[in-house]
Design a protein around this motif. Structure first.
Motif, PDB file in Angstrom:
ATOM      1  N   ALA A 133       0.824  -1.208   0.000  1.00  0.00           N
ATOM      2  CA  ALA A 133       0.000   0.000   0.000  1.00  0.00           C
ATOM      3  C   ALA A 133       0.861   1.262   0.000  1.00  0.00           C
ATOM      4  CB  ALA A 133      -0.919  -0.021   1.217  1.00  0.00           C
ATOM      5  N   TRP A 134       1.909   1.245   0.812  1.00  0.00           N
ATOM      6  CA  TRP A 134       2.820   2.392   0.873  1.00  0.00           C
ATOM      7  C   TRP A 134       3.444   2.667  -0.494  1.00  0.00           C
ATOM      8  CZ3 TRP A 134       8.418   1.186   1.396  1.00  0.00           C
ATOM      9  CH2 TRP A 134       9.212   2.347   1.361  1.00  0.00           C
ATOM     10  N   LEU A 135       3.938   1.624  -1.176  1.00  0.00           N
ATOM     11  CA  LEU A 135       4.568   1.827  -2.477  1.00  0.00           C
ATOM     12  C   LEU A 135       3.559   2.257  -3.534  1.00  0.00           C
ATOM     13  CD1 LEU A 135       7.142  -1.104  -2.496  1.00  0.00           C
ATOM     14  CD2 LEU A 135       7.614   1.352  -2.344  1.00  0.00           C
ATOM     15  N   ALA A 136       2.317   1.796  -3.428  1.00  0.00           N
ATOM     16  CA  ALA A 136       1.289   2.250  -4.368  1.00  0.00           C
ATOM     17  C   ALA A 136       1.060   3.753  -4.238  1.00  0.00           C
ATOM     18  CB  ALA A 136      -0.009   1.480  -4.132  1.00  0.00           C
ATOM     19  N   CYS A 137       0.959   4.221  -3.006  1.00  0.00           N
ATOM     20  CA  CYS A 137       0.732   5.656  -2.794  1.00  0.00           C
ATOM     21  C   CYS A 137       1.972   6.469  -3.154  1.00  0.00           C
ATOM     22  CB  CYS A 137       0.322   5.904  -1.346  1.00  0.00           C
ATOM     23  SG  CYS A 137      -1.362   5.334  -0.978  1.00  0.00           S
ATOM     24  N   ARG A 138       3.131   5.931  -2.866  1.00  0.00           N
ATOM     25  CA  ARG A 138       4.352   6.654  -3.244  1.00  0.00           C
ATOM     26  C   ARG A 138       4.473   6.744  -4.760  1.00  0.00           C
ATOM     27  NH1 ARG A 138      10.453   4.953  -1.549  1.00  0.00           N
ATOM     28  NH2 ARG A 138      10.332   3.843  -3.540  1.00  0.00           N
ATOM     29  N   MET A 139       4.091   5.692  -5.466  1.00  0.00           N
ATOM     30  CA  MET A 139       4.104   5.726  -6.926  1.00  0.00           C
ATOM     31  C   MET A 139       3.181   6.816  -7.457  1.00  0.00           C
ATOM     32  SD  MET A 139       2.814   2.901  -9.692  1.00  0.00           S
ATOM     33  CE  MET A 139       1.101   3.396  -9.449  1.00  0.00           C
ATOM     34  N   VAL A 140       1.970   6.910  -6.887  1.00  0.00           N
ATOM     35  CA  VAL A 140       1.034   7.949  -7.320  1.00  0.00           C
ATOM     36  C   VAL A 140       1.632   9.332  -7.083  1.00  0.00           C
ATOM     37  CG1 VAL A 140      -1.224   8.982  -6.921  1.00  0.00           C
ATOM     38  CG2 VAL A 140      -0.989   6.495  -6.964  1.00  0.00           C
ATOM     39  N   ALA A 141       2.222   9.534  -5.906  1.00  0.00           N
ATOM     40  CA  ALA A 141       2.805  10.839  -5.591  1.00  0.00           C
ATOM     41  C   ALA A 141       3.941  11.184  -6.540  1.00  0.00           C
ATOM     42  CB  ALA A 141       3.307  10.850  -4.150  1.00  0.00           C
ATOM     43  N   GLU A 142       4.783  10.229  -6.871  1.00  0.00           N
ATOM     44  CA  GLU A 142       5.912  10.492  -7.766  1.00  0.00           C
ATOM     45  C   GLU A 142       5.463  10.686  -9.206  1.00  0.00           C
ATOM     46  OE1 GLU A 142       8.681   7.317  -7.292  1.00  0.00           O
ATOM     47  OE2 GLU A 142       9.276   7.895  -5.253  1.00  0.00           O
ATOM     48  N   ARG A 143       4.482   9.922  -9.632  1.00  0.00           N
ATOM     49  CA  ARG A 143       4.065   9.943 -11.042  1.00  0.00           C
ATOM     50  C   ARG A 143       3.055  11.048 -11.337  1.00  0.00           C
ATOM     51  NH1 ARG A 143       4.397   5.698 -14.858  1.00  0.00           N
ATOM     52  NH2 ARG A 143       2.968   5.950 -16.629  1.00  0.00           N
ATOM     53  N   TYR A 144       2.170  11.309 -10.378  1.00  0.00           N
ATOM     54  CA  TYR A 144       1.077  12.252 -10.629  1.00  0.00           C
ATOM     55  C   TYR A 144       1.104  13.469  -9.700  1.00  0.00           C
ATOM     56  CZ  TYR A 144      -0.882   8.260 -13.168  1.00  0.00           C
ATOM     57  OH  TYR A 144      -1.084   7.215 -14.036  1.00  0.00           O
ATOM     58  N   GLY A 145       1.849  13.396  -8.607  1.00  0.00           N
ATOM     59  CA  GLY A 145       1.901  14.493  -7.651  1.00  0.00           C
ATOM     60  C   GLY A 145       1.104  14.193  -6.391  1.00  0.00           C
ATOM     61  N   GLU A 146       1.534  14.789  -5.286  1.00  0.00           N
ATOM     62  CA  GLU A 146       0.862  14.555  -4.008  1.00  0.00           C
ATOM     63  C   GLU A 146      -0.570  15.056  -4.017  1.00  0.00           C
ATOM     64  OE1 GLU A 146       3.254  16.336  -0.990  1.00  0.00           O
ATOM     65  OE2 GLU A 146       4.601  14.592  -0.801  1.00  0.00           O
ATOM     66  N   ASP A 147      -0.835  16.150  -4.712  1.00  0.00           N
ATOM     67  CA  ASP A 147      -2.198  16.683  -4.742  1.00  0.00           C
ATOM     68  C   ASP A 147      -3.172  15.657  -5.294  1.00  0.00           C
ATOM     69  OD1 ASP A 147      -1.296  19.030  -3.693  1.00  0.00           O
ATOM     70  OD2 ASP A 147      -1.380  20.165  -5.563  1.00  0.00           O
ATOM     71  N   ARG A 148      -2.745  14.942  -6.358  1.00  0.00           N
ATOM     72  CA  ARG A 148      -3.656  13.956  -6.945  1.00  0.00           C
ATOM     73  C   ARG A 148      -3.742  12.701  -6.079  1.00  0.00           C
ATOM     74  NH1 ARG A 148      -4.077  13.240 -13.351  1.00  0.00           N
ATOM     75  NH2 ARG A 148      -1.969  14.026 -13.681  1.00  0.00           N
ATOM     76  N   LEU A 149      -2.695  12.401  -5.326  1.00  0.00           N
ATOM     77  CA  LEU A 149      -2.794  11.287  -4.372  1.00  0.00           C
ATOM     78  C   LEU A 149      -3.864  11.584  -3.333  1.00  0.00           C
ATOM     79  CD1 LEU A 149      -1.912   8.691  -2.948  1.00  0.00           C
ATOM     80  CD2 LEU A 149      -0.044   9.995  -1.883  1.00  0.00           C
ATOM     81  N   VAL A 150      -3.852  12.781  -2.778  1.00  0.00           N
ATOM     82  CA  VAL A 150      -4.853  13.154  -1.785  1.00  0.00           C
ATOM     83  C   VAL A 150      -6.232  13.215  -2.427  1.00  0.00           C
ATOM     84  CG1 VAL A 150      -5.584  14.944  -0.166  1.00  0.00           C
ATOM     85  CG2 VAL A 150      -3.153  14.376  -0.388  1.00  0.00           C
ATOM     86  N   ARG A 151      -6.294  13.727  -3.669  1.00  0.00           N
ATOM     87  CA  ARG A 151      -7.593  13.802  -4.347  1.00  0.00           C
ATOM     88  C   ARG A 151      -8.131  12.402  -4.640  1.00  0.00           C
ATOM     89  NH1 ARG A 151      -8.481  15.848  -9.912  1.00  0.00           N
ATOM     90  NH2 ARG A 151      -6.334  16.575  -9.797  1.00  0.00           N
TER      91      ARG A 151
END
Length: 447
Positions: A383-401
């Protein structure tokens, strides 16, 4: 988050506590982070309301409520004499406990404290008096946005010369109050800038009062720091204040968080307390378990407390819809963000799983987070790596969204359309494509 992997064996080695780099850090800092929803409810035990021979005449509801009003006013006025005037002077043990209760409450910033009859019928009518079920309403000034409600029991008896007094609680009849941190032994209260720590005096064993207070101040300072870290990722759409409870034992921690058991290797949990009737009216608390938290390094405390603050900020302890990999993955992502822990050190259980079974085909679901041992630890790392991937690839704003969008979906948590719709709405890809990207990312980072 439950204990990581084979923590029991790793955490007993003294080197694990002293290390400040590599695997020694990870073994300590991952003593456990997690969340659990808890809603205060009825007593854990039932009792007969059948009167018995020798029971005194029942007091009127007006008499009882008048006594309770005096008691409640004394708590808010911090008037010890007035509070004890409502307590039977002949019951020395109960009276001593009530003195401790009052002294504890006098340290807590109470904006509201009100005890009222919840039921005009006695829960127990016996020769030791009339035991009634009460409704306790309270609120912590500066922290709680609403009044919180819990259940408690008190016994009322008529004494010659003093009239009706409070002579006991419901324990003698198997009636248990909803657990509160101030109902045990002495209480120490420490204030941070945006945090407050309520700790039983036995929570930090083997230390004098000054050392114990210093330990609690450290917790408050780390919570204050963590609030800033969390807001830097998820934004300011939360109270940015937190109440931490530090019970003296794991058993008391279990009672505070509800049905969770075996908390010996879990350092902290986010929970909801004071929720009347399951209507999502409670407030978040962070419960710190004394033994496991005491084993953590400074870095471990940072990760654990920041993880729990994400649950507070995002409503993780009351969230029944958002996919678990998002709930726990985001919390770990923020917790690790500035921790300086290497990917392979933080993801070693998942790396071991990959070495034997290959990269998992899909993201972990609810059943993986309900497991135990290394597979459970690996689920958190996935789960941690999935969220980190989203943050790196799309940005933290889109991870939170992505989290907020999934949280707002109308489907049940088990409906795969919830996740798929959120992924397409925020990232523009479906579940299959996301799983493929995540598998490639995990393989690159750990394999």
């Amino acid at each position: 988050m439950p204990a990581k992997g084979n923590l029991d064996s790793r955490a007993t080695a003294p080197a694990m506590f002293a290390g400040l780099a590599g695997l020694a850090i990870v073994a300590n800092l991952l003593a456990g982070v997690g969340y659990i929803a808890f809603h205060d409810g009825e007593s854990r035990a039932a009792a007969s309301s059948r009167p018995v021979a020798g029971a005194p005449p029942a007091p009127s509801a007006a008499t009882v409520n008048s006594l309770l009003q005096r008691r409640s006013r004394a708590v808010l006025d911090r008037d010890r004499a007035a509070f004890l005037a409502t307590v039977d002077p002949s019951g020395q043990a109960f009276r001593a406990g009530q003195r401790t209760l009052f002294d504890n409450l006098a340290k807590v910033p109470l904006a509201v404290w009100k005890e009222t009859l919840a039921d005009t019928r006695p829960a127990v009518a016996a020769d030791d008096g009339w035991t009634a079920r009460l409704r306790l309403t309270y609120r912590l000034r500066g922290f709680d946005r609403r009044d919180l409600v819990s259940t408690e029991y008190l016994t009322f008896d008529r004494r010659p010369g003093t009239g009706w007094t409070i002579s006991g609680d419901g324990a003698a009849h198997g009636l248990r109050d909803d657990p509160q941190i101030w109902n045990g032994g002495g209480l120490t209260v420490v204030h941070g800038r945006r945090s407050i720590v309520l700790a039983e005096d036995g929570a930090v064993a083997g230390q004098d009062s000054a050392a114990r207070t210093a330990e609690l101040r450290d917790i408050a300072a780390r919570l204050d720091q963590g609030i800033g870290t969390v807001s830097g990722v998820v934004g300011d759409r939360w109270a940015r204040r937190v109440v931490a409870l530090v019970p003296a034992t794991e058993q008391e921690a279990e009672e505070l968080v509800g049905d969770v058991r075996n908390l010996g290797d879990i350092a902290a949990l986010a929970t909801v307390t004071g929720d009347e009737g399951g209507r999502d009216t409670g407030e978040d608390r962070v419960v710190i378990t004394p033994t496991a938290f005491g084993r953590l390094t400074a870095l471990g405390r940072h990760v654990v407390l920041t993880h729990e603050l994400v649950h507070v900020a995002m409503g993780g302890a009351r969230d029944g819809k958002t996919p678990m990999w998002l709930i726990e993955g985001l919390a770990d992502y923020v917790g690790y963000k500035k921790a300086g822990v290497s990917t392979k050190a933080a993801g070693r259980e998942l790396a071991d799983l990959i070495a034997t079974s290959g990269v998992p085909a899909t993201l972990p679901g609810t059943k993986e987070f309900a497991g135990s041992g290394d597979r459970l630890s690996a689920a958190y790392e996935e789960a941690w790596l999935a969220c980190r991937m989203v943050a790196e690839r799309y940005g933290e704003d889109r991870l939170v969204r992505l989290y907020r969008t999934a949280e707002a979906e109308p489907q049940d948590a088990g409906d795969p359309r919830l996740q798929d719709h959120a992924l397409r709405s925020v990232l523009g890809i479906g579940t299959d494509r996301f799983d493929a990207l995540w598998r490639a990312y995990v393989r690159r980072e750990l394999a």
